[in-house]
Design a protein around this motif. Structure first.
Motif, short mmCIF file in Angstrom:
data_model
loop_
_atom_site.label_atom_id
_atom_site.label_comp_id
_atom_site.label_asym_id
_atom_site.label_seq_id
_atom_site.Cartn_x
_atom_site.Cartn_y
_atom_site.Cartn_z
N GLU A 23 0.82 -1.21 0.00
CA GLU A 23 0.00 0.00 0.00
C GLU A 23 0.86 1.27 0.00
N THR A 24 2.15 1.15 0.35
CA THR A 24 3.02 2.33 0.39
C THR A 24 3.73 2.51 -0.94
N VAL A 25 4.70 1.64 -1.22
CA VAL A 25 5.45 1.65 -2.48
C VAL A 25 5.70 0.19 -2.86
N TYR A 26 6.15 -0.06 -4.09
CA TYR A 26 6.52 -1.43 -4.48
C TYR A 26 7.80 -1.85 -3.73
N GLY A 27 7.90 -3.13 -3.42
CA GLY A 27 9.10 -3.65 -2.78
C GLY A 27 9.81 -4.65 -3.68
N PRO A 106 21.89 -5.36 15.85
CA PRO A 106 21.17 -6.36 16.67
C PRO A 106 19.65 -6.22 16.56
N THR A 107 19.21 -5.35 15.65
CA THR A 107 17.77 -5.07 15.51
C THR A 107 17.30 -5.34 14.09
N VAL A 108 15.98 -5.47 13.94
CA VAL A 108 15.39 -5.62 12.60
C VAL A 108 14.11 -4.79 12.53
N VAL A 129 12.09 -10.35 2.82
CA VAL A 129 12.94 -9.17 2.95
C VAL A 129 12.58 -8.26 1.79
N MET A 130 12.34 -6.96 2.08
CA MET A 130 11.77 -6.15 1.00
C MET A 130 12.09 -4.67 1.14
N PRO A 131 13.15 -4.20 0.49
CA PRO A 131 13.35 -2.75 0.38
C PRO A 131 12.51 -2.20 -0.76
N LEU A 167 3.80 6.91 -0.33
CA LEU A 167 4.98 7.23 0.49
C LEU A 167 5.28 6.02 1.37
N GLU A 168 6.56 5.82 1.71
CA GLU A 168 6.97 4.66 2.48
C GLU A 168 6.34 4.66 3.89
N SER A 169 6.55 3.54 4.57
CA SER A 169 6.02 3.40 5.93
C SER A 169 6.75 4.35 6.89
N THR A 170 6.08 4.67 7.98
CA THR A 170 6.68 5.44 9.07
C THR A 170 7.46 4.46 9.96
N ILE A 171 8.72 4.79 10.24
CA ILE A 171 9.56 3.86 11.02
C ILE A 171 9.72 4.38 12.46
N LEU A 172 9.46 3.48 13.42
CA LEU A 172 9.62 3.84 14.83
C LEU A 172 10.55 2.86 15.54
N LEU A 182 11.91 7.42 13.32
CA LEU A 182 13.21 7.50 12.65
C LEU A 182 13.07 7.87 11.17
N ARG A 183 11.90 7.58 10.61
CA ARG A 183 11.63 8.01 9.22
C ARG A 183 10.18 8.46 9.14
N LEU A 184 9.95 9.67 8.69
CA LEU A 184 8.58 10.11 8.43
C LEU A 184 8.02 9.26 7.31
O1 TXA Z 1 6.96 1.31 3.00
C1 TXA Z 1 8.05 0.75 3.16
O2 TXA Z 1 8.65 0.74 4.26
C2 TXA Z 1 8.67 0.06 1.94
C3 TXA Z 1 7.76 -1.10 1.53
C4 TXA Z 1 8.32 -1.93 0.42
O3 TXA Z 1 7.48 -1.88 2.66
N1 TXA Z 1 10.02 -0.38 2.21
C5 TXA Z 1 11.05 0.48 2.33
O4 TXA Z 1 12.27 -0.14 2.52
O5 TXA Z 1 10.93 1.69 2.27
P1 TXA Z 1 13.67 0.62 2.30
O6 TXA Z 1 14.68 -0.46 2.37
O7 TXA Z 1 13.63 1.41 1.07
O8 TXA Z 1 13.80 1.55 3.56
C6 TXA Z 1 14.00 0.95 4.82
C7 TXA Z 1 14.61 1.91 5.77
C8 TXA Z 1 16.06 2.25 5.45
O9 TXA Z 1 16.23 3.64 5.64
C9 TXA Z 1 16.84 1.47 6.49
O10 TXA Z 1 18.05 2.12 6.86
C10 TXA Z 1 15.87 1.43 7.66
O11 TXA Z 1 14.62 1.26 7.04
N2 TXA Z 1 16.10 0.25 8.53
C11 TXA Z 1 15.98 -1.05 8.21
N3 TXA Z 1 16.35 -1.83 9.25
C12 TXA Z 1 16.72 -1.01 10.24
C13 TXA Z 1 17.23 -1.20 11.57
N4 TXA Z 1 17.42 -2.43 12.08
N5 TXA Z 1 17.51 -0.11 12.33
C14 TXA Z 1 17.30 1.13 11.83
N6 TXA Z 1 16.83 1.39 10.58
C15 TXA Z 1 16.55 0.33 9.80
#
Ligand code: TXA
Ligand code: MG
Length: 312
Positions: A23-27, A106-108, A129-131, A167-172, A182-184
């Motif tokens: 729903e955000t972007v293609y992986g 040590p994190t994912v 696994v999906m960037p 837009l990509e997912s919000t990372i916490l 950590l990412r808007l």
């Molecule tokens: O919406 C999304 O998140 C998309 C879809 C495909 O799910 N994926 C995505 O993945 O944007 P990518 O690889 O483009 O961005 C992932 C971000 C990167 O900035 C990476 O550094 C961070 O997540 N990241 C991944 N694992 C991490 C970790 N263990 N600690 C801190 N940051 C991490």
């Protein structure tokens, strides 16, 4: 090459890389079981090995099976926002996730995407696994055409049409005694208030050479064209303008609309398409109308445009 669900399952189980909609972007997906496919993702994207990848699953129990300890309010966040555009960084049992995925951290990062076809896929393949499915540094892909632009017409793409969010997912992650962003992304910070009881602080860049989110170190979301902002720019120099439907711009310019100033969802959905269009039209430089609100999703849109404008 557009493929169906059955073919995607087969290819992933046979250690191939496949582009998958969310729903955000293609992986760009590889099975967590196949190191060779994960390696291939890094080389296909030209992605630095120091940039770890998000593990996608179809059920929260999968995440629990990898984690060491779950931070406070994990369950509340999971219940409120998964499936959906939220990624949580969690400490894991490192023997269960290859260091190649984690860049030795040590994190994912984990996410359950909200896309019916991809959830059906994950059910059959297990964790993927999906960037984002773009060449490293380029704008993310929000349609099968974008994936093909970067990886060629023969690259296997599970066709899910255009991404709903864009837009990509919000990372916490949980730090000391609080969740921080950590990412808007597609979920605005205020969305977490009712679940956490506070709005998470946004920590995008630190001076440290080891930022919390390694992706912050690298150039991102950028078209070849130089993006110029502000009133001090001499716009006679540029032939492209990126702006909004409601505004009037000099007619002699090529004007590309992001959408309406009243609809940040529409602008988010169009953002990467517009940045990619600059490359398709071989633009050298574009002036971007940055006079838009700063709240909610607009904050992510502004951050992405600013990152896209940074010189390498
Ligand atoms: O919406 C999304 O998140 C998309 C879809 C495909 O799910 N994926 C995505 O993945 O944007 P990518 O690889 O483009 O961005 C992932 C971000 C990167 O900035 C990476 O550094 C961070 O997540 N990241 C991944 N694992 C991490 C970790 N263990 N600690 C801190 N940051 C991490
Ligand atoms: Mg990316």
């Amino acid at each position: 090459m557009r493929i169906h669900l059955d073919e995607a399952i087969q290819l992933l189980n046979d250690a191939h890389v496949v582009a998958v909609p969310t729903e955000t972007v293609y992986g760009l997906a590889a099975s967590l079981r196949h190191l060779s496919a994960i390696e291939q993702i890094y080389s296909l994207k030209g992605r630095p090995r120091a940039n770890p990848m998000i593990v996608h699953v179809n059920h929260v129990d999968r995440i629990k099976s990898f984690s060491l300890e779950l931070p406070p309010q994990f369950n509340e966040l999971a219940l409120a926002f998964w499936p959906g555009p939220m990624t949580l960084i969690l400490p894991v049992n490192t023997s269960l996730i290859p260091s190649l995925v984690r860049s030795d951290l040590p994190t994912v990062g984990f996410r359950i995407p909200k896309h019916a076809v991809t959830l059906a896929l994950l059910k059959e393949t297990g964790p993927l696994v999906m960037p984002s499915a773009n060449l490293s540094g380029k704008p993310s892909a929000t349609s099968p055409e974008h994936v093909e632009e970067d990886f060629g017409l023969n690259f296997p793409v599970l066709d899910g049409g255009n991404c709903e969010k864009g837009l990509e997912s919000t990372i916490l992650c949980y730090q000391k005694d609080r969740w921080v962003i950590l990412r808007l992304g597609s979920l605005e910070p205020a969305a977490f208030l009712s679940v956490l009881g506070y709005e998470p602080e946004v920590i995008l860049k630190t001076d440290s050479s080891k930022p919390l989110c390694p992706g912050q170190l690298f150039r991102h979301y950028a078209p070849k064209a130089k993006l110029l902002f502000g009133d001090s720019i001499d716009i006679s120099e540029v032939s492209f303008i990126i702006g909004f439907k409601e505004r009037i711009y000099p007619k002699e310019k090529r004007i590309i609309h992001l959408g309406s100033l009243l609809n940040p969802n529409e602008v988010a959905e169009n953002l990467y398409k517009v940045l990619r269009q600059l490359d398709q039209e071989k633009a050298q430089a574009a002036w971007v109308d940055m006079d838009f609100p700063s709240d909610g999703l607009w904050q992510t849109i502004r951050e992405r445009l600013t990152r896209a404008s940074e010189i390498k």
